[in-house]
Design a protein around this motif. Structure first.
Motif, mmCIF file in Angstrom:
data_model
loop_
_atom_site.group_PDB
_atom_site.id
_atom_site.type_symbol
_atom_site.label_atom_id
_atom_site.label_comp_id
_atom_site.label_asym_id
_atom_site.label_seq_id
_atom_site.Cartn_x
_atom_site.Cartn_y
_atom_site.Cartn_z
ATOM 1 N N GLN A 106 98.801 22.244 108.510
ATOM 2 C CA GLN A 106 99.360 22.642 107.221
ATOM 3 C C GLN A 106 98.222 23.027 106.276
ATOM 4 O O GLN A 106 97.106 22.503 106.378
ATOM 5 C CB GLN A 106 100.169 21.481 106.611
ATOM 6 C CG GLN A 106 101.257 20.925 107.522
ATOM 7 C CD GLN A 106 102.320 21.965 107.841
ATOM 8 O OE1 GLN A 106 102.803 22.654 106.950
ATOM 9 N NE2 GLN A 106 102.669 22.074 109.113
ATOM 10 N N LEU A 107 98.512 23.947 105.371
ATOM 11 C CA LEU A 107 97.524 24.373 104.393
ATOM 12 C C LEU A 107 97.006 23.162 103.618
ATOM 13 O O LEU A 107 97.784 22.365 103.098
ATOM 14 C CB LEU A 107 98.152 25.381 103.430
ATOM 15 C CG LEU A 107 97.227 25.981 102.362
ATOM 16 C CD1 LEU A 107 96.128 26.801 103.013
ATOM 17 C CD2 LEU A 107 98.020 26.832 101.387
ATOM 18 N N GLY A 108 95.678 22.994 103.582
ATOM 19 C CA GLY A 108 95.073 21.888 102.846
ATOM 20 C C GLY A 108 94.831 20.640 103.671
ATOM 21 O O GLY A 108 94.211 19.687 103.175
ATOM 22 N N ASP A 109 95.312 20.597 104.925
ATOM 23 C CA ASP A 109 95.034 19.436 105.785
ATOM 24 C C ASP A 109 93.523 19.201 105.886
ATOM 25 O O ASP A 109 92.729 20.147 105.958
ATOM 26 C CB ASP A 109 95.582 19.672 107.201
ATOM 27 C CG ASP A 109 97.060 19.325 107.328
ATOM 28 O OD1 ASP A 109 97.620 18.766 106.375
ATOM 29 O OD2 ASP A 109 97.643 19.625 108.389
ATOM 30 N N GLU A 110 93.137 17.915 105.920
ATOM 31 C CA GLU A 110 91.739 17.538 106.111
ATOM 32 C C GLU A 110 91.550 17.040 107.547
ATOM 33 O O GLU A 110 92.179 16.065 107.951
ATOM 34 C CB GLU A 110 91.338 16.447 105.125
ATOM 35 C CG GLU A 110 91.210 16.901 103.682
ATOM 36 C CD GLU A 110 89.882 17.604 103.412
ATOM 37 O OE1 GLU A 110 89.039 17.665 104.325
ATOM 38 O OE2 GLU A 110 89.707 18.096 102.276
#
Length: 318
Positions: free
Chosen positions: A62-66
């Motif tokens: 997902q967008l922004g996953d670390e």
């Protein structure tokens, strides 16, 4: 081969170019040279974390996953041949999500199978700032014409779905040997892929193959040749070449399914490549739903051959 120094734990934030991708595929690309078996092993062991949690190989980023990626020792491979920047491609449409270019004949769309690099590698070399460039579909090496490249993963995913659902209209121009008679003809023949003894990929008409549908429109006809437009309703490997050859009308210059004696004669007369050109594309933009209709003129070498055919014999149609 020497072993590279083991890097420290790395942390990666997922950007728009990688959002929606499976984590195993992402890691294969991110950790170049690492065997897939090792990628799956560090996923199973929980050494890879997403937002501090364990995930399995099917997790979609997902967008922004670390991401936490553990240290991995990789065998350094000798550098392959440098990819030349090359001449800029003729871009017919471009926005933030995709681009459509006019592919020249003789250039593979990607490296592999004895080809050190292809169009997509060269395009990435020309645009080092681009975070994401992926082929939406393919054209044979000797085929020229319209080719779609995605600049966002979200656009790529939707375009792949559109391709499968037949929502991208593709039309090709080809010159075939023989007198094509019907102004409009549907060819529905199942196509089966196989490998030759030498390991080359081939396709044949076979009841066990996949359903395949081509629509052929006669544009011009002479005593020995016909210029036709072929609309693809399915996108099978070598579909046009095999459908027309099986129907008794091999493509001029086709070195796999064509008339080889005729090809030698045509080469002396000036046709030094397969006469197949992706001439028209029509589809709705994957993100904005805008209708995009594009066309690419015949390359000069094909147009000149048509003129030569026209001058050599009386036209019967068109």
């Amino acid at each position: 081969m020497a072993l590279s120094k083991a890097p420290a734990v790395s942390h990666v934030r997922v950007d728009e170019g990688s959002a929606g991708q499976r984590i195993d595929n992402f890691l294969v690309r991110e950790c170049k040279g690492v065997p897939k078996s090792h990628i799956y092993r560090i996923l199973r062991s929980g050494e890879v974390r997403v937002n501090s949690r364990r995930v399995d190989q099917t997790y979609r980023l997902q967008l922004g996953d670390e991401l936490r990626i553990p240290p991995i020792r990789v065998a350094e491979k000798e550098a392959g041949p440098a990819i030349p920047v090359g001449k800029p491609f003729d871009i017919l449409f471009e926005d933030e999500a995709l681009l459509v270019l006019d592919k020249p004949a003789g250039l593979a769309v990607h490296g592999g199978s004895g080809v050190s690099f292809g169009l997509i590698e060269q395009l990435r070399r020309q645009r080092p700032e681009a975070k994401f460039l992926e082929l939406v579909h393919r054209l044979d090496r000797e085929t020229s014409g319209l080719l779609i490249v995605a600049k966002k993963r979200s656009a790529l995913t939707v375009l792949h779905d559109m391709m499968r659902e037949g929502k991208v209209q593709k039309r090709y121009l080809t010159l075939v040997a023989g007198r094509w008679l019907n102004p409009l003809q549907h060819i529905k023949l199942p196509l089966f892929k196989y490998l030759t003894e030498g390991g080359e990929r081939r396709v044949c008409v076979n009841p066990e193959g996949k359903p395949s549908h081509s629509i052929v429109r006669l544009l011009k006809r002479w005593q020995a040749y016909s210029l036709v437009e072929v609309e693809l309703k399915t996108g099978r490997t070598h579909q046009i070449r095999v459908h027309l050859s099986h129907s008794g009308f091999p493509l001029c210059g086709d070195d796999k399914y064509g008339d080889f004696a005729l090809n030698k004669r045509l080469e002396k007369e000036g046709l030094k490549r397969m006469f197949l050109h992706a001439a028209k594309l029509s589809f709705h933009h994957p993100l904005t739903d805008q209708l995009i209709e594009l066309s690419a003129s015949l390359p000069a070498e094909l147009e000149e051959f048509v003129v030569a055919v026209e001058q050599a014999g009386q036209r019967e149609y068109g």
